[in-house]
Scaffold this motif. Structure first.
Motif, PDB file in Angstrom:
ATOM      1  N   TYR A 146      13.360   4.784   3.934  1.00 24.67           N
ATOM      2  CA  TYR A 146      12.678   6.049   4.190  1.00 24.67           C
ATOM      3  C   TYR A 146      13.477   7.220   3.632  1.00 24.67           C
ATOM      4  N   GLU A 191      -1.633   2.746  18.186  1.00 23.45           N
ATOM      5  CA  GLU A 191      -2.167   3.072  16.860  1.00 23.45           C
ATOM      6  C   GLU A 191      -1.880   1.940  15.893  1.00 23.45           C
ATOM      7  N   ARG A 192      -2.846   1.063  15.742  1.00 21.28           N
ATOM      8  CA  ARG A 192      -2.645  -0.066  14.825  1.00 21.28           C
ATOM      9  C   ARG A 192      -3.423   0.195  13.550  1.00 21.28           C
ATOM     10  N   PRO A 193      -2.946  -0.403  12.439  1.00 19.52           N
ATOM     11  CA  PRO A 193      -3.668  -0.185  11.187  1.00 19.52           C
ATOM     12  C   PRO A 193      -5.082  -0.747  11.261  1.00 19.52           C
ATOM     13  N   ALA A 194      -6.000  -0.054  10.620  1.00 19.81           N
ATOM     14  CA  ALA A 194      -7.372  -0.527  10.577  1.00 19.81           C
ATOM     15  C   ALA A 194      -7.430  -1.850   9.835  1.00 19.81           C
ATOM     16  N   LYS A 195      -8.429  -2.660  10.170  1.00 23.88           N
ATOM     17  CA  LYS A 195      -8.454  -4.020   9.635  1.00 23.88           C
ATOM     18  C   LYS A 195      -8.961  -4.098   8.199  1.00 23.88           C
ATOM     19  N   GLU A 196      -9.834  -3.179   7.834  1.00 26.92           N
ATOM     20  CA  GLU A 196     -10.465  -3.339   6.526  1.00 26.92           C
ATOM     21  C   GLU A 196      -9.462  -3.121   5.395  1.00 26.92           C
ATOM     22  N   GLY A 197      -9.633  -3.872   4.326  1.00 21.12           N
ATOM     23  CA  GLY A 197      -8.714  -3.775   3.202  1.00 21.12           C
ATOM     24  C   GLY A 197      -9.078  -2.605   2.304  1.00 21.12           C
ATOM     25  N   VAL A 198      -8.108  -2.143   1.561  1.00 22.94           N
ATOM     26  CA  VAL A 198      -8.346  -1.081   0.591  1.00 22.94           C
ATOM     27  C   VAL A 198      -8.009  -1.665  -0.765  1.00 22.94           C
ATOM     28  N   ALA A 199      -9.010  -1.866  -1.571  1.00 20.20           N
ATOM     29  CA  ALA A 199      -8.706  -2.552  -2.830  1.00 20.20           C
ATOM     30  C   ALA A 199      -8.940  -1.633  -4.018  1.00 20.20           C
ATOM     31  N   VAL A 201       6.848   2.661   2.457  1.00 22.50           N
ATOM     32  CA  VAL A 201       7.374   3.867   3.088  1.00 22.50           C
ATOM     33  C   VAL A 201       6.261   4.898   3.112  1.00 22.50           C
ATOM     34  N   TYR A 232      -9.940   7.504   1.294  1.00 16.41           N
ATOM     35  CA  TYR A 232      -9.015   7.529   2.431  1.00 16.41           C
ATOM     36  C   TYR A 232      -8.183   8.794   2.479  1.00 16.41           C
ATOM     37  N   ARG A 276      -2.607   4.254   9.530  1.00 16.48           N
ATOM     38  CA  ARG A 276      -3.658   3.325   9.969  1.00 16.48           C
ATOM     39  C   ARG A 276      -4.153   2.420   8.859  1.00 16.48           C
ATOM     40  N   LYS A 297       0.213   1.252  -2.274  1.00 13.72           N
ATOM     41  CA  LYS A 297      -0.420   2.086  -3.299  1.00 13.72           C
ATOM     42  C   LYS A 297      -0.050   3.542  -3.094  1.00 13.72           C
ATOM     43  N   GLN A 333      -4.695  -8.600  -7.163  1.00 12.61           N
ATOM     44  CA  GLN A 333      -5.372  -7.336  -7.441  1.00 12.61           C
ATOM     45  C   GLN A 333      -4.368  -6.229  -7.712  1.00 12.61           C
TER      46      GLN A 333
END
Lengths: 300, 361
Positions: free
Chosen positions: A187, A292-300, B91, B132, B139, B147, B178
């Motif tokens: 970080y 606060e958990r990451p959303a399940k859907e993928g980002v492609a 990060v 997004y 999230r 990315k 991908q």
């Protein structure tokens, strides 16, 4: 196969039942019982219903006035020490070394005030602040400052606040330090690459990552300062006048000084209830912050 | 956008006076051309991350220089090097939205707001992050976060090189492909120098046009994937790249012949007489050795098992005490527990003390 009927199993539960009964339920019920009655000594009790509770919340009565005034003082005290200890603890944690022998040294020095018994802390500051023999009081008075925590309200408050800051800032600092240590190096490296200033690093990385430990620190410090008794009692005895009489000091005065068990019991219950509610609010906030958990859907 | 030269660069975490063997990165001199896609490949602890951190400026080298386009940037801090880096674990600035994350490096550099917005929009489009932009970055999934990390590097128009430190470790396998194709596309589009650290040979070979293989703090070979496969410069490269890795057998080599347990294997090149003080080995990839029915002219081997990889079958055998892998020709069935090995002389290499020996044609 038929189920064996064996009522002896109840005996296994009995020890827990007894311990909980004697340690929690019976004492609490006794207090509830007292809070509904009035006593004139000699173990003579008279039914008073919710009378004490009504009085407690009515500032025009003696009991209510004293309770609400001490509650106000207590909230002011908690607010002031939080406003000082939390930022100060963060600053201390930020300026602590990250590695080497000095880490251990800092930790030991920071932990020292936390290890001193509360009434010893009170005694230390009581003597430290005395204008005649105390180093602090003597020096201040010789510098031309009229400092006397026995006769001056403001001086008494300052003394009690400085004492609490001295005693407990370490706790906040240690918690923050633990929070800071858990931030991966990547970080800081990324922030360096992104050209972040020191302040930007604090705002974008360190503060968010300390979020949870800070909540715990605020909770602990609020609870402790809201229940504070020993230290101000040793230093100022709640004075001068009533100026440093916090709720727990008022409670002891009513219960043991005046032996008004009914009033004291009612006050205890309300006091307890306030603390439980604040705890619950903090707990809710903390568990929500953690969910606060990451959303399940993928980002492609 | 820059050519990167490493001049006699070395680093030891124990300081410059540490013994040479203990250096995390032994002295290396090499040039990485502008716009190249490089992979640093090697097992854990081989010094590849150290080399990467030296280039990004997170670590200051004990020795040597780093030049960007001929300019010595060794003493410059990370901020001034115009480097972008994507770390192993994403990060992300937790409290910011995706858009704010992307804008962060520009804001820190005092870029005008209108330009920041334009750049962020452009990069978000490229990385398919536009939907997004206003969401909290915490999230999102791991690949989206990577990315964003990459995007924070790309928004700056002055980036000299983009460094990747095993960036796909935390990504689901189907998304790895991908993301890797995305990287290749970006590489073509931006003409950026990209340096990619990994211990996964598939990742390295598919991403890079030049693969730099590292072993024990040293660069043992740098070349195209084909070069690494056909002509490993070091037994480690032969063994590390390819699956199964190269077979390496101790042998006596003289002239056009290698001798293993008295059995002669023909070589394409003439090796003359090699110094006897060195450990001589031959190396040959399993793809270039066929198993056959045992015959008097063939090196005999004991078959342990057959690995069927679908497209190709490999026999796992033993030659003497050494493990060996060889191709099973299509339609060949093994008669018993022993087999003969047919070597393809063009692909048998000779190594002296693990280094490739170039024979004379």
């Amino acid at each position: 196969m038929d189920k064996t009927v064996n009522q002896k199993a109840w005996f296994l539960v009995l020890p827990v039942f007894l311990v909980v009964a004697f340690s929690a339920v019976i004492p609490l019920m006794t207090v509830v019982n007292y809070s509904m009655q009035d006593t004139f000594g000699n173990n003579q009790f008279f039914w008073n219903g919710v009378g004490w509770f009504k009085e407690l919340l009515d500032p025009s009565t003696d009991l209510g006035g004293r309770f609400l005034a001490s509650l106000g003082r207590n909230l002011l005290f908690s607010a002031i020490i939080l406003a000082i200890e939390v930022p100060l603890g963060i600053v201390v944690a930020l300026s602590m070394p990250r590695e080497g022998w000095s880490v251990a040294a800092c930790l030991v020095i920071l932990a020292l005030p936390l290890l001193i018994p509360w009434n010893v802390v009170g005694t230390i500051w009581q003597i430290f602040g005395r204008p005649d023999i105390g180093l602090l009081g003597y020096v201040l008075n010789h510098l031309g400052l009229d400092y006397n925590y026995v006769s001056n309200d403001v001086d008494a408050w300052i003394t009690v606040i400085v004492m609490d800051v001295w005693h407990w800032t370490s706790l906040v600092a240690l918690l923050c330090y633990a929070g800071l240590k858990s931030i991966p190096d990547a970080y800081y490296q990324a922030a360096q690459i992104d050209g972040a200033s020191r302040w930007a690093v604090f705002k974008a990385i360190q503060l968010p990552k300390m979020n949870r430990v800070l909540l715990i620190a605020v909770l602990l410090r609020f609870m402790d300062s809201f229940m504070i008794y020993t230290e101000p009692f040793v230093v100022t005895g709640g004075g001068p006048g009533n100026s440093t009489t916090f709720v727990s000091i008022e409670l002891v005065k009513i219960a043991l000084g005046q032996f008004d068990l009914g009033k004291a019991a009612a006050l205890s219950l309300v006091y307890n209830l306030i603390i439980l509610i604040v705890c619950w609010v903090f707990y809710t906030v903390m568990t929500n912050a953690g969910s606060e958990r990451p959303a399940k859907e993928g980002v492609a | 956008m820059a050519r990167i030269d490493l001049v006699d660069l070395a680093h030891s975490y124990g300081g410059n006076d540490a013994p040479p063997e203990s250096f995390a990165l032994k002295p290396v001199t090499m040039t990485w051309r502008q716009g190249g896609a490089y992979a640093l490949l090697g097992p854990s602890g081989c010094g590849k991350t150290t080399l990467l951190n030296l280039i990004s400026g997170i670590v200051t080298p004990s020795r040597g220089k780093i030049l960007f386009d001929g300019r010595d940037i060794t003493p410059l801090s990370t901020q001034k090097r115009n480097i972008a880096q994507v770390f192993q674990f994403p990060v992300i600035y937790d409290t910011m939205t995706v858009g704010e994350n992307l804008a962060f490096p520009l804001k820190n550099r005092g870029v005008a707001k209108a330009e920041v917005n334009a750049r962020v929009k452009q990069i978000a489009d490229l990385l398919d992050l536009t939907p997004y932009l206003n969401r909290k970055a915490t999230r999102l999934t791991a690949d989206a976060k990577q990315k964003i990390s990459l995007g924070r590097g790309l928004v700056r128009s002055d980036v000299a090189a983009v460094l990747f430190d095993e960036p796909l470790t935390v990504i689901d396998p189907e998304l790895k492909w991908q993301l890797r194709s995305k990287l290749k596309a970006l590489h073509r589009e931006f003409d950026l120098t990209m340096i990619y650290v990994t211990h996964d040979q598939t990742e390295a070979l598919t991403f890079a046009d030049t693969v730099v293989v590292m072993h024990d703090g040293r660069v043992v070979q740098s070349g195209t994937p084909a070069e690494l496969f056909d002509k490993p410069a070091h037994t480690f490269v032969g063994y590390f790249i390819g699956s199964p890795g190269m077979n390496i057998l101790p042998a006596e080599v003289s002239g056009h012949e290698a001798r293993i347990d008295g059995h002669v294997i023909g070589l394409r090149r003439n090796y003359g007489v090699l110094p006897s003080s060195k450990k001589i080995e031959i190396g040959v990839r399993p793809e270039f050795v066929d198993v056959a029915a045992p015959a008097s002219g063939l090196l005999s081997a004991a078959i342990e098992r057959i690995d069927d990889l679908g497209r190709i079958q490999f026999a796992r055998v033993r030659v003497g005490n050494a493990k060996f892998a060889a191709r099973v020709p299509p339609g060949f069935s093994i008669p018993g527990n022993t087999a003969g090995l047919i070597f393809n002389p063009a692909h048998v290499h000779v190594y002296a003390d693990s280094q490739l020996v170039e024979g004379v044609a």
